[in-house]
Design a protein around this motif. Structure first.
Motif, short mmCIF file in Angstrom:
data_model
loop_
_atom_site.label_atom_id
_atom_site.label_comp_id
_atom_site.label_asym_id
_atom_site.label_seq_id
_atom_site.Cartn_x
_atom_site.Cartn_y
_atom_site.Cartn_z
N LYS A 106 -46.06 84.51 67.83
CA LYS A 106 -47.35 85.10 68.16
C LYS A 106 -48.25 84.10 68.90
CE LYS A 106 -47.25 88.29 64.29
NZ LYS A 106 -47.93 88.76 63.08
N PRO A 107 -49.14 84.61 69.75
CA PRO A 107 -50.04 83.72 70.48
C PRO A 107 -50.95 82.92 69.56
CG PRO A 107 -50.03 85.91 71.46
CD PRO A 107 -49.28 86.01 70.16
N VAL A 108 -51.16 81.67 69.94
CA VAL A 108 -52.10 80.77 69.26
C VAL A 108 -52.94 80.11 70.35
CG1 VAL A 108 -52.34 78.68 67.85
CG2 VAL A 108 -50.53 80.34 67.34
N ALA A 109 -54.26 80.10 70.13
CA ALA A 109 -55.17 79.48 71.09
C ALA A 109 -55.97 78.40 70.38
CB ALA A 109 -56.11 80.54 71.67
N ALA A 110 -55.93 77.18 70.93
CA ALA A 110 -56.60 76.03 70.31
C ALA A 110 -57.42 75.30 71.37
CB ALA A 110 -55.58 75.09 69.70
N ILE A 111 -58.63 74.93 71.02
CA ILE A 111 -59.51 74.28 71.98
C ILE A 111 -60.09 72.99 71.40
CG2 ILE A 111 -61.47 75.71 71.25
CD1 ILE A 111 -62.39 75.66 74.25
N CYS A 112 -60.37 72.05 72.29
CA CYS A 112 -61.07 70.81 71.95
C CYS A 112 -60.24 69.92 71.03
CB CYS A 112 -62.43 71.15 71.36
SG CYS A 112 -63.62 69.80 71.32
N HIS A 113 -60.69 69.69 69.80
CA HIS A 113 -59.98 68.86 68.82
C HIS A 113 -58.99 69.65 67.97
CE1 HIS A 113 -63.45 66.26 69.72
NE2 HIS A 113 -62.71 65.25 69.30
N ALA A 114 -58.95 70.97 68.12
CA ALA A 114 -58.07 71.80 67.29
C ALA A 114 -56.59 71.46 67.41
CB ALA A 114 -58.30 73.28 67.59
N PRO A 115 -56.10 70.91 68.53
CA PRO A 115 -54.68 70.52 68.54
C PRO A 115 -54.28 69.53 67.44
CG PRO A 115 -55.42 70.79 70.78
CD PRO A 115 -56.65 70.89 69.89
N TRP A 116 -55.25 68.82 66.86
CA TRP A 116 -54.92 67.98 65.69
C TRP A 116 -54.22 68.82 64.61
CZ3 TRP A 116 -60.25 65.20 64.90
CH2 TRP A 116 -60.28 64.00 65.61
N ILE A 117 -54.69 70.03 64.41
CA ILE A 117 -54.10 70.92 63.41
C ILE A 117 -52.65 71.21 63.79
CG2 ILE A 117 -54.28 73.15 62.24
CD1 ILE A 117 -57.31 73.12 63.16
N LEU A 118 -52.43 71.48 65.07
CA LEU A 118 -51.09 71.81 65.54
C LEU A 118 -50.13 70.62 65.41
CD1 LEU A 118 -52.06 73.83 68.74
CD2 LEU A 118 -51.62 74.68 66.42
N ILE A 119 -50.66 69.42 65.64
CA ILE A 119 -49.83 68.22 65.47
C ILE A 119 -49.35 68.14 64.02
CG2 ILE A 119 -49.86 65.69 65.39
CD1 ILE A 119 -51.86 65.83 67.79
N ASN A 120 -50.28 68.28 63.08
CA ASN A 120 -49.90 68.17 61.66
C ASN A 120 -49.03 69.32 61.19
OD1 ASN A 120 -51.64 65.97 61.89
ND2 ASN A 120 -52.42 66.23 59.81
N ALA A 121 -49.14 70.47 61.87
CA ALA A 121 -48.27 71.61 61.53
C ALA A 121 -46.87 71.42 62.10
CB ALA A 121 -48.88 72.91 62.06
N GLY A 122 -46.69 70.42 62.96
CA GLY A 122 -45.36 70.12 63.50
C GLY A 122 -44.88 71.12 64.53
N VAL A 123 -45.80 71.66 65.35
CA VAL A 123 -45.42 72.73 66.28
C VAL A 123 -45.64 72.38 67.76
CG1 VAL A 123 -45.76 74.56 64.58
CG2 VAL A 123 -47.69 73.84 66.02
N VAL A 124 -45.87 71.11 68.08
CA VAL A 124 -46.23 70.77 69.45
C VAL A 124 -45.17 70.02 70.25
CG1 VAL A 124 -48.70 70.79 68.94
CG2 VAL A 124 -47.43 68.64 68.78
N GLU A 125 -44.20 69.45 69.60
CA GLU A 125 -43.22 68.64 70.33
C GLU A 125 -42.57 69.44 71.45
OE1 GLU A 125 -39.39 65.72 69.60
OE2 GLU A 125 -40.26 66.78 67.90
N GLY A 126 -42.53 68.83 72.65
CA GLY A 126 -41.90 69.46 73.80
C GLY A 126 -42.78 70.45 74.53
N ARG A 127 -44.02 70.62 74.08
CA ARG A 127 -44.92 71.58 74.70
C ARG A 127 -45.75 70.92 75.78
NH1 ARG A 127 -44.83 76.20 71.17
NH2 ARG A 127 -45.63 77.31 72.98
N ARG A 128 -46.34 71.73 76.66
CA ARG A 128 -47.30 71.30 77.68
C ARG A 128 -48.65 71.80 77.22
NH1 ARG A 128 -49.49 73.06 82.72
NH2 ARG A 128 -49.60 71.33 84.19
N MET A 129 -49.63 70.88 77.07
CA MET A 129 -50.92 71.23 76.48
C MET A 129 -52.05 70.44 77.11
SD MET A 129 -49.77 71.14 72.44
CE MET A 129 -51.41 71.55 71.83
#
Length: 187
Positions: A106-129
């Motif tokens: 499902k779509p997820v939209a994160a702005i500003c400092h919110a990618p910190w959450i995604l890093i800790n959730a372990g869902v960003v490796e290999g992504r373009r952001m």
């Protein structure tokens, strides 16, 4: 687009200290298109915004995190600010909730400092952001191709830098919500 988005539900996950415009502006854009929006907070209580340089309004919660499930929603929005993502990125229930959206494509939209959450959730490796500049190295360290652009979309993951990018952020959020599930969105 309004008719295409009627019946859609979006969660905005927030804790105290979220950047006010990064919750209020996407929520208004979604509601304008007929989307049902729920503010989900860790304890189900209202959370106070940070409005650029001082405390802002308090936003009432629609649901407590314990009562929310990824299966209830079509997409997730993560506002930034300094305090909000810093609290959510160490909350195991929040990380599980976020990860569920990725696992379901499902779509997820994160702005500003919110990618910190995604890093800790372990869902960003290999992504373009993208993100606010101060989070760029954290994203690179997590295996992200970080770019300095107003909005970046990578298989259902929408990211933006700051409130000045909200128009582009909202447009892509609505587009990804209309498209629905993305096979490239994964945990």
């Amino acid at each position: 687009m309004k008719q295409a988005l009627n019946g859609k539900r979006v969660a905005i996950l927030a804790a105290a200290g979220f950047e006010e415009s990064e919750l209020s502006v996407p929520r208004a854009a979604l509601q304008k298109e007929g989307v049902e929006v729920h503010v989900v907070t860790p304890d189900g209580k209202g959370v106070r915004a940070w409005a650029e340089t001082d405390w802002g309004d308090t936003y009432e919660a629609d649901k407590a995190l314990a009562d929310a499930s990824e299966s209830d929603y079509h997409a997730l929005v993560l506002p930034g600010g300094l305090f909000n993502p810093d609290e959510l990125r160490i909350n195991d229930d929040a990380l599980s909730f976020v990860k569920g959206f990725f696992q379901a494509g499902k779509p997820v939209a994160a702005i500003c400092h919110a990618p910190w959450i995604l890093i800790n959730a372990g869902v960003v490796e290999g992504r373009r952001m993208t993100s606010v500049h101060s989070v760029a190295q954290d994203l690179r360290n997590a295996g992200v191709e970080w770019v300095d652009e107003p909005v970046v979309v990578d298989s259902g993951l929408v990211t933006s830098r700051t409130p000045k990018d909200l128009d582009a952020f909202n447009a892509k959020l609505l587009e990804e919500l209309q498209e629905g599930r993305h096979s490239g969105q994964h945990a």
